[in-house]
Design a protein around this motif. Structure first.
Motif, PDB file in Angstrom:
ATOM      1  N   PHE A 235      50.507 -54.953   6.614  1.00 51.11           N
ATOM      2  CA  PHE A 235      49.848 -55.073   7.914  1.00 51.11           C
ATOM      3  C   PHE A 235      48.740 -54.037   8.054  1.00 51.11           C
ATOM      4  O   PHE A 235      47.620 -54.356   8.487  1.00 51.11           O
ATOM      5  CB  PHE A 235      50.887 -54.904   9.024  1.00 51.11           C
ATOM      6  CG  PHE A 235      50.300 -54.674  10.391  1.00 51.11           C
ATOM      7  CD1 PHE A 235      49.501 -55.631  11.000  1.00 51.11           C
ATOM      8  CD2 PHE A 235      50.541 -53.493  11.072  1.00 51.11           C
ATOM      9  CE1 PHE A 235      48.956 -55.414  12.258  1.00 51.11           C
ATOM     10  CE2 PHE A 235      50.006 -53.263  12.327  1.00 51.11           C
ATOM     11  CZ  PHE A 235      49.205 -54.224  12.926  1.00 51.11           C
ATOM     12  N   THR A 236      49.027 -52.804   7.684  1.00 51.76           N
ATOM     13  CA  THR A 236      48.029 -51.734   7.793  1.00 51.76           C
ATOM     14  C   THR A 236      46.810 -52.041   6.935  1.00 51.76           C
ATOM     15  O   THR A 236      45.664 -51.840   7.368  1.00 51.76           O
ATOM     16  CB  THR A 236      48.649 -50.387   7.372  1.00 51.76           C
ATOM     17  OG1 THR A 236      49.684 -50.046   8.302  1.00 51.76           O
ATOM     18  CG2 THR A 236      47.610 -49.283   7.358  1.00 51.76           C
ATOM     19  N   ALA A 237      47.024 -52.546   5.737  1.00 49.74           N
ATOM     20  CA  ALA A 237      45.909 -52.862   4.847  1.00 49.74           C
ATOM     21  C   ALA A 237      45.047 -53.977   5.437  1.00 49.74           C
ATOM     22  O   ALA A 237      43.810 -53.894   5.426  1.00 49.74           O
ATOM     23  CB  ALA A 237      46.431 -53.265   3.471  1.00 49.74           C
ATOM     24  N   ALA A 238      45.693 -55.025   5.966  1.00 53.48           N
ATOM     25  CA  ALA A 238      44.943 -56.141   6.538  1.00 53.48           C
ATOM     26  C   ALA A 238      44.183 -55.702   7.779  1.00 53.48           C
ATOM     27  O   ALA A 238      43.013 -56.078   7.976  1.00 53.48           O
ATOM     28  CB  ALA A 238      45.898 -57.283   6.880  1.00 53.48           C
ATOM     29  N   PHE A 239      44.799 -54.911   8.626  1.00 56.92           N
ATOM     30  CA  PHE A 239      44.170 -54.434   9.860  1.00 56.92           C
ATOM     31  C   PHE A 239      42.956 -53.564   9.540  1.00 56.92           C
ATOM     32  O   PHE A 239      41.893 -53.706  10.139  1.00 56.92           O
ATOM     33  CB  PHE A 239      45.204 -53.648  10.673  1.00 56.92           C
ATOM     34  CG  PHE A 239      44.781 -53.328  12.081  1.00 56.92           C
ATOM     35  CD1 PHE A 239      45.235 -54.090  13.150  1.00 56.92           C
ATOM     36  CD2 PHE A 239      43.945 -52.249  12.357  1.00 56.92           C
ATOM     37  CE1 PHE A 239      44.868 -53.795  14.456  1.00 56.92           C
ATOM     38  CE2 PHE A 239      43.562 -51.944  13.655  1.00 56.92           C
ATOM     39  CZ  PHE A 239      44.028 -52.726  14.712  1.00 56.92           C
ATOM     40  N   THR A 240      43.121 -52.689   8.566  1.00 58.82           N
ATOM     41  CA  THR A 240      42.035 -51.776   8.196  1.00 58.82           C
ATOM     42  C   THR A 240      40.866 -52.533   7.587  1.00 58.82           C
ATOM     43  O   THR A 240      39.702 -52.218   7.860  1.00 58.82           O
ATOM     44  CB  THR A 240      42.553 -50.712   7.219  1.00 58.82           C
ATOM     45  OG1 THR A 240      43.673 -50.024   7.811  1.00 58.82           O
ATOM     46  CG2 THR A 240      41.472 -49.702   6.880  1.00 58.82           C
ATOM     47  N   ARG A 241      41.157 -53.548   6.769  1.00 56.31           N
ATOM     48  CA  ARG A 241      40.072 -54.372   6.206  1.00 56.31           C
ATOM     49  C   ARG A 241      39.299 -55.085   7.315  1.00 56.31           C
ATOM     50  O   ARG A 241      38.070 -55.181   7.276  1.00 56.31           O
ATOM     51  CB  ARG A 241      40.642 -55.416   5.236  1.00 56.31           C
ATOM     52  CG  ARG A 241      40.980 -54.902   3.855  1.00 56.31           C
ATOM     53  CD  ARG A 241      41.149 -56.045   2.865  1.00 56.31           C
ATOM     54  NE  ARG A 241      42.151 -57.008   3.310  1.00 56.31           N
ATOM     55  CZ  ARG A 241      43.447 -56.918   3.050  1.00 56.31           C
ATOM     56  NH1 ARG A 241      43.907 -55.892   2.332  1.00 56.31           N
ATOM     57  NH2 ARG A 241      44.281 -57.836   3.471  1.00 56.31           N
ATOM     58  N   ALA A 242      40.011 -55.595   8.304  1.00 62.31           N
ATOM     59  CA  ALA A 242      39.365 -56.384   9.363  1.00 62.31           C
ATOM     60  C   ALA A 242      38.558 -55.525  10.322  1.00 62.31           C
ATOM     61  O   ALA A 242      37.461 -55.906  10.746  1.00 62.31           O
ATOM     62  CB  ALA A 242      40.427 -57.174  10.133  1.00 62.31           C
ATOM     63  N   PHE A 243      39.081 -54.333  10.682  1.00 62.77           N
ATOM     64  CA  PHE A 243      38.497 -53.571  11.777  1.00 62.77           C
ATOM     65  C   PHE A 243      37.939 -52.202  11.381  1.00 62.77           C
ATOM     66  O   PHE A 243      37.392 -51.489  12.219  1.00 62.77           O
ATOM     67  CB  PHE A 243      39.533 -53.386  12.890  1.00 62.77           C
ATOM     68  CG  PHE A 243      40.080 -54.685  13.419  1.00 62.77           C
ATOM     69  CD1 PHE A 243      39.235 -55.740  13.721  1.00 62.77           C
ATOM     70  CD2 PHE A 243      41.443 -54.857  13.598  1.00 62.77           C
ATOM     71  CE1 PHE A 243      39.728 -56.941  14.213  1.00 62.77           C
ATOM     72  CE2 PHE A 243      41.946 -56.056  14.084  1.00 62.77           C
ATOM     73  CZ  PHE A 243      41.092 -57.100  14.381  1.00 62.77           C
ATOM     74  N   GLY A 244      38.109 -51.845  10.112  1.00 63.45           N
ATOM     75  CA  GLY A 244      37.514 -50.603   9.651  1.00 63.45           C
ATOM     76  C   GLY A 244      38.265 -49.352  10.049  1.00 63.45           C
ATOM     77  O   GLY A 244      37.750 -48.236   9.871  1.00 63.45           O
ATOM     78  N   MET A 245      39.462 -49.492  10.577  1.00 60.19           N
ATOM     79  CA  MET A 245      40.289 -48.346  10.959  1.00 60.19           C
ATOM     80  C   MET A 245      41.748 -48.785  10.955  1.00 60.19           C
ATOM     81  O   MET A 245      42.049 -49.956  11.177  1.00 60.19           O
ATOM     82  CB  MET A 245      39.880 -47.807  12.330  1.00 60.19           C
ATOM     83  CG  MET A 245      39.960 -48.803  13.463  1.00 60.19           C
ATOM     84  SD  MET A 245      39.094 -48.257  14.962  1.00 60.19           S
ATOM     85  CE  MET A 245      37.394 -48.597  14.493  1.00 60.19           C
ATOM     86  N   PRO A 246      42.691 -47.871  10.702  1.00 61.25           N
ATOM     87  CA  PRO A 246      44.094 -48.248  10.610  1.00 61.25           C
ATOM     88  C   PRO A 246      44.703 -48.507  11.986  1.00 61.25           C
ATOM     89  O   PRO A 246      44.219 -47.990  12.998  1.00 61.25           O
ATOM     90  CB  PRO A 246      44.749 -47.029   9.936  1.00 61.25           C
ATOM     91  CG  PRO A 246      43.871 -45.888  10.347  1.00 61.25           C
ATOM     92  CD  PRO A 246      42.472 -46.442  10.387  1.00 61.25           C
ATOM     93  N   PRO A 247      45.782 -49.284  12.042  1.00 61.97           N
ATOM     94  CA  PRO A 247      46.422 -49.564  13.334  1.00 61.97           C
ATOM     95  C   PRO A 247      46.982 -48.319  14.006  1.00 61.97           C
ATOM     96  O   PRO A 247      47.122 -48.298  15.243  1.00 61.97           O
ATOM     97  CB  PRO A 247      47.530 -50.558  12.974  1.00 61.97           C
ATOM     98  CG  PRO A 247      47.772 -50.373  11.511  1.00 61.97           C
ATOM     99  CD  PRO A 247      46.448 -49.998  10.937  1.00 61.97           C
ATOM    100  N   SER A 248      47.275 -47.298  13.251  1.00 55.56           N
ATOM    101  CA  SER A 248      47.795 -46.063  13.854  1.00 55.56           C
ATOM    102  C   SER A 248      46.809 -45.445  14.826  1.00 55.56           C
ATOM    103  O   SER A 248      47.200 -44.667  15.712  1.00 55.56           O
ATOM    104  CB  SER A 248      48.154 -45.050  12.758  1.00 55.56           C
ATOM    105  OG  SER A 248      47.012 -44.761  11.952  1.00 55.56           O
ATOM    106  N   ARG A 249      45.518 -45.782  14.713  1.00 56.70           N
ATOM    107  CA  ARG A 249      44.520 -45.266  15.654  1.00 56.70           C
ATOM    108  C   ARG A 249      44.720 -45.819  17.062  1.00 56.70           C
ATOM    109  O   ARG A 249      44.150 -45.307  18.023  1.00 56.70           O
ATOM    110  CB  ARG A 249      43.109 -45.628  15.171  1.00 56.70           C
ATOM    111  CG  ARG A 249      42.666 -44.904  13.926  1.00 56.70           C
ATOM    112  CD  ARG A 249      42.179 -43.488  14.239  1.00 56.70           C
ATOM    113  NE  ARG A 249      40.965 -43.501  15.028  1.00 56.70           N
ATOM    114  CZ  ARG A 249      39.746 -43.613  14.524  1.00 56.70           C
ATOM    115  NH1 ARG A 249      39.577 -43.731  13.222  1.00 56.70           N
ATOM    116  NH2 ARG A 249      38.689 -43.598  15.309  1.00 56.70           N
TER     117      ARG A 249
END
Length: 257
Positions: A235-249
């Motif tokens: 999930f973190t990898a997919a989110f970061t690819r899509a939005f340029g930042m990790p979901p933890s932000r």
């Protein structure tokens, strides 16, 4: 100005009208439009903005630019807003579609100062300078990719809005094609023609957008499980690819930056 209806001040001879508004959790501003363009900043919480051709998810401490005379609906999730309502003639560079943008510290502080203005604030001196500088700062913003397009066809739009309301990783192209009474190939071709991407890619992005409001109250692990990802890392990898930042932000207490 705070918690003042736009209609009460829209007539004033000011290119920029700053208004701060507090909303109840989950409040929905049903379909409406403004004569002026709107810069809608969420000082807290998450906003989801719908128009006929797309859905924009606005993370904490970001903003959305809404063109003048654009019908839209906004869902407020624990939001306190700072809006600028801008005469269309003052912003010929305003985007033709809604656009999510970052809000750096200078722009944020200018917004906080502007909502303390009176309705008939002075156009000269400090207040007029802040209003002018706000427009310069907004013009310099870069778009952020927190949106999905909505097809023009009613049946496809209904499928997409239904999915946005309840993303389900188990849904397939075959399911959607069957509901549209088309072959999977014909359905996929039509969907791509109207959105510019395949149904599977669209659903993947919609699921990631759905994560943004969930991260306000749940951990990355919990959100990844709810959205059907095999692991928090996936999930973190997919989110970061899509939005340029990790979901933890975007988890509780991490809205800034």
């Amino acid at each position: 100005m705070k918690n003042i209806p736009l209609d009460d001040v829209d007539h004033l001879d000011r290119a920029v009208l700053p208004i701060g508004t507090d909303y109840a959790a989950g409040q929905v501003l049903d379909w409406h439009e403004h004569r002026r363009a709107q810069f809608l900043y969420g000082a807290t919480g998450v906003m989801v903005v719908d128009t006929a051709d797309g859905t924009w998810t606005v993370p904490p401490e970001r903003a959305v630019l809404i063109p003048a005379a654009t019908p839209h609906r906004v869902r407020m999730l624990g939001v306190s807003t700072r809006s600028l309502y801008v005469e269309p003639g003052a912003v010929p560079w305003w985007p033709a579609r809604c656009t999510v943008v970052d809000v750096p510290p200078l722009l944020r502080e200018l917004l906080l100062a502007a909502v303390e203005f009176t309705a008939d604030y002075s156009l000269s001196g400090r207040e007029g300078a802040i209003a002018t500088l706000l427009l310069h700062e907004i013009a310099a913003r870069s778009p952020l990719p927190f949106h999905v397009g909505i097809p023009a066809s009613g049946d496809l739009a209904a499928l997409c809005r239904e999915y946005l309301a309840a993303p389900d990783a188990a849904v397939t192209n075959t399911d959607w094609a069957a509901r549209s009474a088309r072959s999977e190939r014909a359905f996929t071709r039509r969907f791509r023609a109207e959105t510019g991407e395949s149904p599977a890619v669209w659903r993947s992005r919609a699921r990631l957008l759905a994560a943004v409001p969930l991260l306000r109250t749940a951990t990355v692990s919990e959100v990844s499980g709810r959205l059907g990802y095999g692991s928090p890392a996936a999930f973190t990898a997919a989110f970061t690819r899509a939005f340029g930042m990790p979901p933890s932000r975007f988890t509780a207490g991490r809205g800034r930056g």
